[in-house]
Design a protein around this motif. Structure first.
Motif, mmCIF file in Angstrom:
data_model
loop_
_atom_site.group_PDB
_atom_site.id
_atom_site.type_symbol
_atom_site.label_atom_id
_atom_site.label_comp_id
_atom_site.label_asym_id
_atom_site.label_seq_id
_atom_site.Cartn_x
_atom_site.Cartn_y
_atom_site.Cartn_z
ATOM 1 N N PHE A 70 0.861 -1.172 0.000
ATOM 2 C CA PHE A 70 0.000 0.000 0.000
ATOM 3 C C PHE A 70 0.900 1.226 0.000
ATOM 4 N N MET A 71 0.744 2.063 -1.000
ATOM 5 C CA MET A 71 1.637 3.205 -1.166
ATOM 6 C C MET A 71 1.579 4.164 0.022
ATOM 7 N N GLY A 72 0.418 4.301 0.652
ATOM 8 C CA GLY A 72 0.269 5.270 1.727
ATOM 9 C C GLY A 72 0.617 4.750 3.099
ATOM 10 N N ALA A 73 0.995 3.481 3.213
ATOM 11 C CA ALA A 73 1.309 2.913 4.522
ATOM 12 C C ALA A 73 2.724 3.299 4.940
ATOM 13 N N ASN A 74 2.880 3.666 6.218
ATOM 14 C CA ASN A 74 4.206 3.976 6.732
ATOM 15 C C ASN A 74 5.028 2.699 6.850
ATOM 16 N N ARG A 75 6.244 2.754 6.382
ATOM 17 C CA ARG A 75 7.145 1.604 6.472
ATOM 18 C C ARG A 75 8.076 1.816 7.668
ATOM 19 N N VAL A 76 7.953 0.937 8.660
ATOM 20 C CA VAL A 76 8.647 1.118 9.937
ATOM 21 C C VAL A 76 9.458 -0.131 10.268
ATOM 22 N N TYR A 77 10.762 0.056 10.460
ATOM 23 C CA TYR A 77 11.662 -1.017 10.860
ATOM 24 C C TYR A 77 11.749 -1.006 12.387
ATOM 25 N N THR A 78 11.300 -2.077 13.035
ATOM 26 C CA THR A 78 11.228 -2.140 14.494
ATOM 27 C C THR A 78 12.348 -3.005 15.059
ATOM 28 N N MET A 79 12.990 -2.499 16.119
ATOM 29 C CA MET A 79 14.041 -3.229 16.807
ATOM 30 C C MET A 79 13.765 -3.218 18.313
ATOM 31 N N TYR A 80 14.433 -4.140 19.037
ATOM 32 C CA TYR A 80 14.211 -4.268 20.478
ATOM 33 C C TYR A 80 15.555 -4.279 21.211
ATOM 34 N N ARG A 81 15.645 -3.461 22.256
ATOM 35 C CA ARG A 81 16.902 -3.371 23.006
ATOM 36 C C ARG A 81 17.220 -4.656 23.767
ATOM 37 N N SER A 82 16.189 -5.437 24.073
ATOM 38 C CA SER A 82 16.397 -6.684 24.822
ATOM 39 C C SER A 82 16.791 -7.853 23.929
ATOM 40 N N ASP A 83 16.844 -7.640 22.629
ATOM 41 C CA ASP A 83 17.175 -8.700 21.681
ATOM 42 C C ASP A 83 18.608 -9.182 21.917
ATOM 43 N N GLN A 84 18.776 -10.450 22.257
ATOM 44 C CA GLN A 84 20.108 -10.958 22.587
ATOM 45 C C GLN A 84 21.010 -11.108 21.359
ATOM 46 N N TYR A 85 20.430 -11.002 20.160
ATOM 47 C CA TYR A 85 21.221 -11.154 18.940
ATOM 48 C C TYR A 85 21.448 -9.833 18.208
ATOM 49 N N ARG A 86 20.666 -8.826 18.477
ATOM 50 C CA ARG A 86 20.767 -7.545 17.773
ATOM 51 C C ARG A 86 20.686 -6.354 18.714
ATOM 52 N N GLY A 87 20.611 -6.615 20.006
ATOM 53 C CA GLY A 87 20.325 -5.575 20.989
ATOM 54 C C GLY A 87 21.341 -4.450 21.036
ATOM 55 N N GLU A 88 22.616 -4.731 20.748
ATOM 56 C CA GLU A 88 23.610 -3.669 20.780
ATOM 57 C C GLU A 88 23.336 -2.618 19.710
ATOM 58 N N VAL A 89 22.885 -3.051 18.565
ATOM 59 C CA VAL A 89 22.545 -2.107 17.493
ATOM 60 C C VAL A 89 21.292 -1.323 17.865
ATOM 61 N N ALA A 90 20.299 -2.008 18.431
ATOM 62 C CA ALA A 90 19.083 -1.325 18.862
ATOM 63 C C ALA A 90 19.400 -0.273 19.926
ATOM 64 N N GLN A 91 20.274 -0.613 20.867
ATOM 65 C CA GLN A 91 20.655 0.341 21.910
ATOM 66 C C GLN A 91 21.376 1.541 21.316
ATOM 67 N N HIS A 92 22.209 1.294 20.319
ATOM 68 C CA HIS A 92 22.906 2.391 19.648
ATOM 69 C C HIS A 92 21.906 3.357 19.016
ATOM 70 N N ILE A 93 20.916 2.819 18.331
ATOM 71 C CA ILE A 93 19.914 3.678 17.688
ATOM 72 C C ILE A 93 19.091 4.413 18.740
ATOM 73 N N TRP A 94 18.761 3.716 19.824
ATOM 74 C CA TRP A 94 18.021 4.357 20.921
ATOM 75 C C TRP A 94 18.802 5.557 21.461
ATOM 76 N N ASP A 95 20.098 5.354 21.696
ATOM 77 C CA ASP A 95 20.928 6.447 22.208
ATOM 78 C C ASP A 95 21.011 7.587 21.197
ATOM 79 N N ALA A 96 21.076 7.254 19.920
ATOM 80 C CA ALA A 96 21.121 8.294 18.890
ATOM 81 C C ALA A 96 19.837 9.115 18.897
ATOM 82 N N PHE A 97 18.722 8.479 19.188
ATOM 83 C CA PHE A 97 17.439 9.177 19.241
ATOM 84 C C PHE A 97 17.278 10.001 20.519
#
Length: 252
Positions: A70-97
């Motif tokens: 759907f062209m009008g739908a917002n495309r959102v990439y969701t991450m979780y800080r508690s993720d044991q496999y990707r959490g360091e990247v999520a925390q980095h983005i959180w801190d950047a925000f």
């Protein structure tokens, strides 16, 4: 190959009856996104393409060979800080925000005073600031490819790569020997990445609204793979807009 689905119906409801033209379009142009409340109000466009997309390159197979969105739908990439496999990247983005004055490289005003960065792409940020002005944090990110060239003639992805690695070398010496990878936000594959700026008087002036940080290699690799899967599933192609949402943990 691209196509667009635009079905129509013939409407004979008394409230919306038009004997000269009972034909009612069900889908509008991409720039018109409205929930229909009558025959003259239209609903979103569905766009389809057959582009092969996925997190693999070279001779490895792609994951998706086409999809519809759907062209009008917002495309959102969701991450979780508690993720044991990707959490360091999520925390980095959180801190950047949220805590970006503590991220590197720092940003200074014209008087040498450190100021808060205007890091874009935060889907959870309010659209406007307290004074009613647009919130820079809520601006979307813009996907770029290897074909995108900046005003100075250099490729944007190359700029992002250079300033990502330069930032880690300056602010985190020894990160390579620690077996880590240099992570950046906004992503290298976006216009707003660490190399974003403007060409003034034959010089490239960085906006410096980005953050770099060494993270565990496995976290960076998994997060990067997931981002490319997100691009493929949501058809985030060149110039497509999207946002990032960082949560503490997945919903239960």
């Amino acid at each position: 190959m691209n196509c667009t689905i635009k079905p129509t119906i013939f409407l004979y409801h008394p409230a919306w009856w038009n004997s000269d033209n009972p034909k009612v379009p069900l889908w509008a142009k991409a720039e018109i996104e409205r929930v229909p409340t009558g025959r003259d109000l239209l609903v979103p466009t569905v766009r389809c393409d057959s582009r092969p997309m996925g997190p693999y390159k070279g001779t490895n197979p792609v994951v998706y060979h086409g999809a519809c969105i759907f062209m009008g739908a917002n495309r959102v990439y969701t991450m979780y800080r508690s993720d044991q496999y990707r959490g360091e990247v999520a925390q980095h983005i959180w801190d950047a925000f949220h805590d970006n004055k503590d991220t590197r490289p720092p940003k200074y005003d014209d008087f040498g005073v450190q100021v808060k960065k205007e890091v874009p792409g935060n889907y959870d940020a309010p659209l406007r600031l307290a004074d009613g002005k647009p919130n820079p944090a809520s601006r979307p990110l813009t996907r770029i490819t290897d074909d995108d060239v900046a005003a100075d003639g250099f490729k944007r992805r190359g700029k992002n790569k250079y300033w990502t690695e330069m930032g880690c070398k300056i602010w985190f010496p020894g990160w390579v020997d620690q077996g880590k990878q240099c992570d950046e936000f906004p992503f290298r594959s976006t216009r707003e990445g660490p190399g974003d700026g403007e060409y003034v008087n034959l010089k490239w002036i960085l906006y410096n609204n980005a953050s770099v940080r060494p993270v565990t290699t496995s976290h960076n690799s998994m997060a990067g793979r997931d981002l490319w899967l997100f691009y493929a599933r949501y058809r985030v192609n060149r110039t497509s807009k999207f946002w990032v949402s960082v949560k503490d943990q997945p919903p239960r």
